[in-house]
Motif scaffolding. Structure first.
Motif, PDB file in Angstrom:
ATOM      1  N   ALA A   1      74.534  73.162  78.081  1.00 25.17           N
ATOM      2  CA  ALA A   1      73.755  74.617  78.311  1.00 25.17           C
ATOM      3  C   ALA A   1      73.901  74.961  79.565  1.00 25.17           C
ATOM      4  CB  ALA A   1      72.277  74.327  78.049  1.00 25.17           C
ATOM      5  N   TYR A   2      73.467  76.214  79.882  1.00 24.21           N
ATOM      6  CA  TYR A   2      73.529  76.677  81.185  1.00 24.21           C
ATOM      7  C   TYR A   2      72.496  76.581  82.101  1.00 24.21           C
ATOM      8  CZ  TYR A   2      78.250  78.368  79.540  1.00 24.21           C
ATOM      9  OH  TYR A   2      79.390  78.440  78.933  1.00 24.21           O
ATOM     10  N   SER A   3      71.209  76.554  81.760  1.00 17.96           N
ATOM     11  CA  SER A   3      69.817  76.428  82.194  1.00 17.96           C
ATOM     12  C   SER A   3      69.449  75.043  82.208  1.00 17.96           C
ATOM     13  CB  SER A   3      69.106  77.518  81.593  1.00 17.96           C
ATOM     14  OG  SER A   3      68.014  77.516  81.865  1.00 17.96           O
ATOM     15  N   ASP A   4      68.731  74.803  83.300  1.00 17.11           N
ATOM     16  CA  ASP A   4      68.000  73.583  83.374  1.00 17.11           C
ATOM     17  C   ASP A   4      66.520  73.859  83.158  1.00 17.11           C
ATOM     18  OD1 ASP A   4      67.647  73.413  87.095  1.00 17.11           O
ATOM     19  OD2 ASP A   4      67.152  74.939  85.825  1.00 17.11           O
ATOM     20  N   CYS A   5      66.161  75.073  82.520  1.00 17.47           N
ATOM     21  CA  CYS A   5      64.866  75.249  82.460  1.00 17.47           C
ATOM     22  C   CYS A   5      64.563  76.170  80.958  1.00 17.47           C
ATOM     23  CB  CYS A   5      64.178  76.039  83.610  1.00 17.47           C
ATOM     24  SG  CYS A   5      64.851  77.242  84.294  1.00 17.47           S
ATOM     25  N   ASP A   6      65.656  76.263  80.230  1.00 14.68           N
ATOM     26  CA  ASP A   6      65.413  76.613  78.690  1.00 14.68           C
ATOM     27  C   ASP A   6      64.516  75.558  77.952  1.00 14.68           C
ATOM     28  OD1 ASP A   6      67.465  77.822  76.207  1.00 14.68           O
ATOM     29  OD2 ASP A   6      65.436  77.502  76.233  1.00 14.68           O
ATOM     30  N   TRP A   7      63.160  75.635  77.856  1.00  9.31           N
ATOM     31  CA  TRP A   7      62.296  74.947  77.403  1.00  9.31           C
ATOM     32  C   TRP A   7      62.732  74.594  76.057  1.00  9.31           C
ATOM     33  CZ3 TRP A   7      61.614  73.413  82.126  1.00  9.31           C
ATOM     34  CH2 TRP A   7      61.030  74.175  82.952  1.00  9.31           C
ATOM     35  N   ILE A   8      62.915  75.346  75.262  1.00 10.19           N
ATOM     36  CA  ILE A   8      63.358  75.337  73.903  1.00 10.19           C
ATOM     37  C   ILE A   8      64.590  74.160  73.465  1.00 10.19           C
ATOM     38  CG2 ILE A   8      64.325  76.352  71.835  1.00 10.19           C
ATOM     39  CD1 ILE A   8      61.597  77.437  72.238  1.00 10.19           C
ATOM     40  N   SER A   9      65.685  74.482  74.377  1.00  9.02           N
ATOM     41  CA  SER A   9      66.703  73.607  74.306  1.00  9.02           C
ATOM     42  C   SER A   9      66.411  72.228  74.800  1.00  9.02           C
ATOM     43  CB  SER A   9      67.928  73.978  75.199  1.00  9.02           C
ATOM     44  OG  SER A   9      68.250  75.222  74.650  1.00  9.02           O
ATOM     45  N   LEU A  10      65.572  72.048  75.917  1.00  9.07           N
ATOM     46  CA  LEU A  10      65.287  70.566  76.292  1.00  9.07           C
ATOM     47  C   LEU A  10      64.367  70.047  75.502  1.00  9.07           C
ATOM     48  CD1 LEU A  10      65.002  71.864  80.072  1.00  9.07           C
ATOM     49  CD2 LEU A  10      66.427  70.070  79.211  1.00  9.07           C
ATOM     50  N   HIS A  11      63.491  70.770  74.727  1.00  9.34           N
ATOM     51  CA  HIS A  11      62.448  69.932  73.855  1.00  9.34           C
ATOM     52  C   HIS A  11      63.348  69.690  72.640  1.00  9.34           C
ATOM     53  CE1 HIS A  11      58.145  69.849  74.939  1.00  9.34           C
ATOM     54  NE2 HIS A  11      58.364  71.008  75.668  1.00  9.34           N
ATOM     55  N   ILE A  12      64.214  70.417  72.062  1.00  4.09           N
ATOM     56  CA  ILE A  12      65.284  70.037  71.031  1.00  4.09           C
ATOM     57  C   ILE A  12      65.901  68.858  71.507  1.00  4.09           C
ATOM     58  CG2 ILE A  12      67.257  70.396  69.759  1.00  4.09           C
ATOM     59  CD1 ILE A  12      66.276  73.438  69.635  1.00  4.09           C
ATOM     60  N   TYR A  13      66.429  68.676  72.514  1.00  2.00           N
ATOM     61  CA  TYR A  13      66.989  67.408  73.142  1.00  2.00           C
ATOM     62  C   TYR A  13      66.066  66.408  73.050  1.00  2.00           C
ATOM     63  CZ  TYR A  13      69.033  64.178  76.461  1.00  2.00           C
ATOM     64  OH  TYR A  13      69.444  63.072  77.131  1.00  2.00           O
ATOM     65  N   ARG A  14      64.958  66.561  73.521  1.00  2.00           N
ATOM     66  CA  ARG A  14      64.026  65.303  73.610  1.00  2.00           C
ATOM     67  C   ARG A  14      63.408  64.814  72.249  1.00  2.00           C
ATOM     68  NH1 ARG A  14      58.394  63.984  76.530  1.00  2.00           N
ATOM     69  NH2 ARG A  14      57.862  65.609  75.463  1.00  2.00           N
ATOM     70  N   TYR A  15      63.383  65.841  71.259  1.00  6.46           N
ATOM     71  CA  TYR A  15      63.102  65.408  69.861  1.00  6.46           C
ATOM     72  C   TYR A  15      64.370  64.650  69.354  1.00  6.46           C
ATOM     73  CZ  TYR A  15      61.343  66.251  65.352  1.00  6.46           C
ATOM     74  OH  TYR A  15      60.744  66.137  63.796  1.00  6.46           O
ATOM     75  N   LEU A  16      65.451  65.146  69.468  1.00  5.70           N
ATOM     76  CA  LEU A  16      66.630  64.324  69.009  1.00  5.70           C
ATOM     77  C   LEU A  16      66.704  63.008  69.465  1.00  5.70           C
ATOM     78  CD1 LEU A  16      67.824  66.898  67.820  1.00  5.70           C
ATOM     79  CD2 LEU A  16      69.985  66.683  68.777  1.00  5.70           C
ATOM     80  N   GLN A  17      66.644  63.019  70.729  1.00  6.91           N
ATOM     81  CA  GLN A  17      66.559  61.553  71.724  1.00  6.91           C
ATOM     82  C   GLN A  17      65.448  60.518  70.959  1.00  6.91           C
ATOM     83  OE1 GLN A  17      65.753  61.789  75.865  1.00  6.91           O
ATOM     84  NE2 GLN A  17      67.707  60.638  76.092  1.00  6.91           N
ATOM     85  N   ALA A  18      64.301  61.063  70.652  1.00  6.08           N
ATOM     86  CA  ALA A  18      63.013  60.226  70.127  1.00  6.08           C
ATOM     87  C   ALA A  18      63.656  59.810  68.812  1.00  6.08           C
ATOM     88  CB  ALA A  18      61.797  60.950  70.191  1.00  6.08           C
ATOM     89  N   ARG A  19      64.182  60.645  67.903  1.00  6.57           N
ATOM     90  CA  ARG A  19      64.480  60.245  66.513  1.00  6.57           C
ATOM     91  C   ARG A  19      65.593  59.247  66.670  1.00  6.57           C
ATOM     92  NH1 ARG A  19      61.352  62.306  66.630  1.00  6.57           N
ATOM     93  NH2 ARG A  19      59.763  63.477  65.241  1.00  6.57           N
ATOM     94  N   GLU A  20      66.592  59.396  67.747  1.00  5.44           N
ATOM     95  CA  GLU A  20      67.856  58.563  67.692  1.00  5.44           C
ATOM     96  C   GLU A  20      67.224  57.103  68.024  1.00  5.44           C
ATOM     97  OE1 GLU A  20      70.826  58.833  66.905  1.00  5.44           O
ATOM     98  OE2 GLU A  20      71.309  56.786  67.704  1.00  5.44           O
TER      99      GLU A  20
END
Lengths: 359, 346
Positions: free
Chosen positions: B131-150
């Motif tokens: 991504a281009y932003s370090d504070c797009d909370w939507i993208s960061l939460h999606i990432y965290r969700y994917l990580q937890a599932r993995e």
């Protein structure tokens, strides 16, 4: 064959070709470096280094108009050339003039063509004949000298007049195929392996030409049986499955009836429906999607090879043409079969069809 | 970099309109086949969410090439999107403007809420969201969700996951949406589809859509910390002065070692004459895109990234809760402290 020694002419003129497919980069960089260092004359041997398809190399594509490595049949090589002739066909005729003409006494003694594959095949020598003693002895030498990578010999059982690839232009020839490597990428370890393979091959030729005898014995070869295409959509011809995860990267691991072969995009497993266990190779080769090949299947056989040495001074008879040499090789092969050099097939079945294998 | 937001809850509009794009590079086949299958199954309306599935560059897909005239995924800067179109305009630029009409316009309230663009790489990068932003909370939460599932999966081959932040002016397709990221999986040779890679991408997409569904239905997502990598620089191959041809390959000790810390004096290249070239930087950095096929022509052998873990270990996320029916207007967004990419000075 005990005690029988085959005497062959020296392999004095060798051609080393890379970039036959412009995006198979090990050969491209190996050839570039040799051309830069201008390595040509070495003791006992003269090596011509060739960039086969410069246009495709420059664009980093397999080919520009048609696959160069399918253009070396006698028909294509002798066809007419016009303005509209695809670049690769024009180029194949140039290469045939340079390294051939195919089938004539002027042809290079040995043509070695360098390739990469996305399949997990290690190092393979690929040839049309299973009784070209030069190629088979080189194979055995490479197997013994190279410990880091599996070395195998793949035999495409085609008569010489149907042979279509660049290596068929020389009196002797084979492709060296190394994988896995993505096309358009150069991996250090793969390049080093190819460099070593080429060094060892030239070393063998030097030794052979200087009179060193090479003892006979047995080698394992994989003889191509058939290709298997992807399942395809009836209308669009698009593929509807990928190589199954349990087959992916398992080149040369025996494929048995009912083993998984494909996984459809909806998750279903498709199994091997053949009755004969065979050895898969070229599993998931990128360039073969368009040729309708998901994998190829081969039988493993043990082939006897005679002891060989090069002709000495004064021993030189008339130079045989490729056809005459092949006839003699077939004769020797026949003798060796009679003397029971052919092993039973891998899965233990004695089969009459073994005799019918050699056309 | 955005300030830490410990304990703070952020309320955001629903992510109702999602675009899933594949074949932006025609030879990156996981995305191509995933999109093809979705288009065949005609999956569009789902509970709480509407998903548009797009084959971004059909011409390149048909030829199984990265692009036909120019790299489509560099054509989404405002300049290119608003440039004139003539007979001579490269296909990909015409196409980028079509996609901008379909999924954007970029920067406007009509743009897709989320654009997820599917890619492969020949580099050994596992799964990366870019991504281009370090504070797009939507993208960061999606990432965290994917990580937890993995992490919960017990599988033979699990994938490492990373969140990468580019620092250039946004030029890629995912920048057209209000939120967006590239989803990249490797290693896979271009022009080849590997079952396990395709499955991983399918799962990643499922989980992303699942998160969006949950978010839109009002589920709160707790804050926490996330590791991110920020782009520092690209490193080119050593080249021949005259021909510009490369004179070395990635060193065997660096090959396939994406996201393993590269320290000063570690080997980076091996020349074709066998010499080792070492990393001459003073700062240890994390390499990504090691030996990506498509980057040879862009002059990139590998790129180097810093971990936001140093010196402050993690990025803090706030609680986020969806508020249905709230239409976000331009004025509202200017007040958002995190400074979303598509507002402010442009």
């Amino acid at each position: 064959m005990e005690g029988r020694e085959v005497v062959l002419p020296t392999v004095s003129r060798v051609a080393l070709c890379g970039g036959t497919h412009g995006n198979e980069l090990s050969g491209v960089y190996l050839v570039r470096e040799r051309l830069k260092r201008k390595v040509e004359e070495e003791e006992h041997i003269s090596v011509v280094t060739v960039m086969s398809n410069p246009r495709a190399v420059q664009q980093c594509r397999r080919y520009t108009e048609t696959d160069l490595n399918r253009c070396f049949t006698h028909a294509t090589l002798s066809g007419p050339v016009t303005d509209k002739t695809p670049y690769e066909i024009v180029r194949s005729q140039e290469l045939n003039t340079l390294l051939g003409p195919k089938g004539s006494p002027e042809a290079m003694d040995l043509v070695c063509d360098l390739h990469n594959t996305t399949a997990n095949m290690g190092l393979c020598l690929i040839a049309y004949s299973d009784c070209d003693w030069i190629s088979l002895h080189i194979y055995r030498y490479l197997q013994r000298q190279m410990s880091d990578i599996p070395v195998r010999f793949i035999h495409f059982d085609l008569p010489l007049n149907e042979a279509y690839s660049l290596d068929s232009v020389g009196k002797h020839g084979f492709a060296i195929e190394i994988g896995p490597q993505a096309h358009g990428v150069v991996r250090s370890n793969i390049l080093s392996t190819m460099q070593e393979g080429v060094q060892q091959m030239l070393e063998w030729v030097r030794l052979f030409n200087s009179g060193t005898p090479f003892e006979g014995g047995k080698v394992d070869v994989y003889t191509m049986v058939k290709n298997v295409d992807y399942p395809r959509d009836f209308e669009t011809r698009g593929i509807t499955a990928a190589i199954h995860p349990q087959l992916q990267d398992r080149d040369f691991c025996l494929l048995r009836p009912n083993d998984p072969v494909f996984q459809t995009f909806s998750g279903e497993t498709l199994k091997y429906t053949g009755t004969e266990p065979l050895y898969p190779f070229f599993i998931n080769e990128c360039a073969y999607y368009e040729k309708g090949i998901a994998l190829s299947l081969a039988r493993q056989r043990s082939v006897g090879i005679p002891s060989i040495r090069s002709e000495r001074e004064g021993e030189q008879g008339k130079r045989k043409s490729s056809a005459e040499e092949m006839e003699e090789e077939e004769e020797i092969k026949g003798e060796m079969e009679e003397e029971g050099y052919q092993k039973l097939m891998e899965y233990g079945e004695e089969s009459d069809s073994l005799n019918g294998q050699y056309k």
